[in-house]
Every structure is written in C-alpha cells, then in structure tokens.
Enzyme design. Structure first.
Site, PDB file in Angstrom:
ATOM      1  N   SER A 141       0.716  -1.270   0.065  1.00  0.00           N
ATOM      2  CA  SER A 141       0.068   0.131   0.022  1.00  0.00           C
ATOM      3  C   SER A 141       0.931   1.127   0.020  1.00  0.00           C
ATOM      4  O   SER A 141       1.968   1.172   0.304  1.00  0.00           O
ATOM      5  CB  SER A 141      -0.920   0.012   1.210  1.00  0.00           C
ATOM      6  OG  SER A 141      -1.671   1.140   1.479  1.00  0.00           O
ATOM      7  N   TYR A 154      -2.502  -1.372  10.108  1.00  0.00           N
ATOM      8  CA  TYR A 154      -2.388  -1.521   8.791  1.00  0.00           C
ATOM      9  C   TYR A 154      -0.757  -1.045   8.206  1.00  0.00           C
ATOM     10  O   TYR A 154      -0.334  -1.560   7.337  1.00  0.00           O
ATOM     11  CB  TYR A 154      -3.420  -0.801   7.986  1.00  0.00           C
ATOM     12  CG  TYR A 154      -3.788  -1.044   6.844  1.00  0.00           C
ATOM     13  CD1 TYR A 154      -4.074  -2.343   6.017  1.00  0.00           C
ATOM     14  CD2 TYR A 154      -3.260   0.264   5.828  1.00  0.00           C
ATOM     15  CE1 TYR A 154      -4.284  -2.232   4.777  1.00  0.00           C
ATOM     16  CE2 TYR A 154      -3.225   0.059   4.326  1.00  0.00           C
ATOM     17  CZ  TYR A 154      -3.741  -1.281   3.981  1.00  0.00           C
ATOM     18  OH  TYR A 154      -3.785  -1.427   2.620  1.00  0.00           O
TER      19      TYR A 154
END
Length: 262
Positions: A141, A154
């Site tokens: 990401s 995350y």
C-alpha cells in the site's frame, strides 16, 4: 533463467487479485486462486481464466492462519510447479492507537504480514528447489511508505511487508528469484467501498490524476514485474497511486484543484 508460467495469486476472488489472475492468464499462465469468502467472485475469475484457455485451481485460504503457507504446497502440486507468487490477500483497520484492541491489532498483523511472509517463504522454497528462478510480488500500500491516522496496525504491517520484500530480494537473487512490492493508493474495490467501474467517474481533487485507480492499473504493474521485461528489477516498491504521495506539501484531502495554480 526462465521461470515456468505457473502462478499463485492470493485474494483472487475479487479486486486487484482477480484482475491480476486474469491478466496473468492472458499472458499464458496457469493460475492457482485463493478464496476467503466470496465464492461467486472466485467462480467469475475461474470462468475468465478458462475463457483464456488456461488451467486454474481454487483453494480456500485464511491469510491469518499460522498454516497459511500450506496453500502453496496444495496449489503448486495441482499446477505442477510454481514460477510466480503474487501476495494480494489482506485486510484493513480503523482505530486510533489509543483505542485499538490487541485482538484487532493481531488480526491485521496476522493477515497483512504474517500470512504473506509464510506464503512467500514457502513459495521461495518451492522455487529454489525447482532451480528455475521465479517472481514474488507482495502487494502492500502507499502506507508501506507513509502513515495514516487511524491505521496503526495496517501501516505497521504494510511497512513490515515492504521491508521483508527487500530482505527477500537480497537473499533470493542468487537463485534467480526477484522480489518486489506494489504499493497501491486508493483503488476502486470492494475494500474501499467502490465499484470497479466507478474508478473513472469519482472525483478526487487532491490527487494529481484526479480519481481513484482501477484494479487493472495495479494488475498491469504486477504483470510487468512478473515478466521477463523486469528480470533486472528486484527489491523495488512500485507506487501506483495517481501521484497521491506527491501531495505531502499540499494535503491530499483538497476540496478543490486550486493547489494546481500559483
């Protein structure tokens, strides 16, 4: 060194995983697919791969399981080998550092870091034993590189996976295996609550490209990294975010495009 056209793509029941599996099939790969819960989605992926004249096999997969790496043995056996692994399966989380529970933290870390490690480790072992090289691509990401409020677990997992990618690249290069990460920004998927086709209609004034990404725009970069054209690329992180990370000095949450002018 030419790796076999046999691939495993985790999280291939929808979104970026499904798009990647279909693209690899178009390039001649037989593909092992994994599904967590979306059987309708993975069956659609199966249909599209078979239309391209390629074999595919499906296994249920829980990236948070301590036995996540077993999926590689199962699918590689059915495929008859392994040349490419694409780690796509993942999850998200939205809690502040002060409020996130340990259970929530562990679930995200297990899904987004432990699982990809176990799968990549086992895939690397299979590739080394076969002696034909290979490609490993870990989908991270933009938060492999930059933080986001409310996403402690995350961000920690994606940053960890990015660093793991680099270590694996160092260690596996001698075996003809390249290891890279692809770091998407906002992509129109089920995970972001957007239909894929809306990628070109949603407005994002704070993004230089001005919209979310389409899953095929991520899959195309993954496909490049799996191809002979990327044989000298390893340990890299390819950011696919429409220029979002360039906006640090301007703020990504712009409500207008005034930032474009002096």
């Amino acid at each position: 060194m030419t790796h076999p056209l046999l691939a495993i793509v985790t999280g291939s029941d929808s979104g970026m995983g499904a798009a990647t599996a279909k693209l690899l099939a178009s390039e001649g790969y037989d593909v092992g697919l994994t599904v967590h819960h979306d059987m309708d989605g993975v069956l659609d992926t199966v249909s599209e791969i078979e239309k391209r004249g390629q074999r595919c096999f499906v296994e249920r997969f829980d990236a948070a399981s301590p036995t996540a790496g077993d999926i590689v043995d199962s699918l590689a056996t059915k495929l008859g080998g392994l040349g490419v692994l694409v780690n796509v399966a993942g999850t998200g989380q939205s809690d502040s550092v002060l409020d996130v529970s340990y259970d929530s933290w562990r679930q995200v870390i297990a899904t987004d870091l432990d699982g990809p490690f176990l799968v990549a480790q086992r895939a690397a072992q299979v590739m080394v034993d076969a002696g034909q090289g290979g490609r490993i691509v870990n989908v991270t990401s933009v938060h492999e590189h930059v933080p986001r409020v409310g996403s402690a677990a995350y961000c920690a997992a994606k940053a960890g996976l990015g660093a793991l990618t680099k270590v694996m690249a160092l260690e596996l290069g001698q075996h003809g295996i390249t290891v890279n990460s692809v770091a998407p920004g906002e992509i129109a998927t089920e995970m972001t609550g957007q239909a894929e086709e809306s990628a070109y209609s949603i407005k994002r004034p704070g993004n230089p490209i001005g919209r979310p990404g389409h899953v095929n725009e991520v899959a195309s970069v993954i496909g490049f990294l799996c191809s002979p054209r990327a044989s000298y690329v390893t340990g890299a992180s390819y950011i696919v975010d429409g220029g979002l990370m360039l906006m640090a000095a301007h703020g990504h949450d712009q409500e207008s495009e005034d930032w474009r002018t002096l």
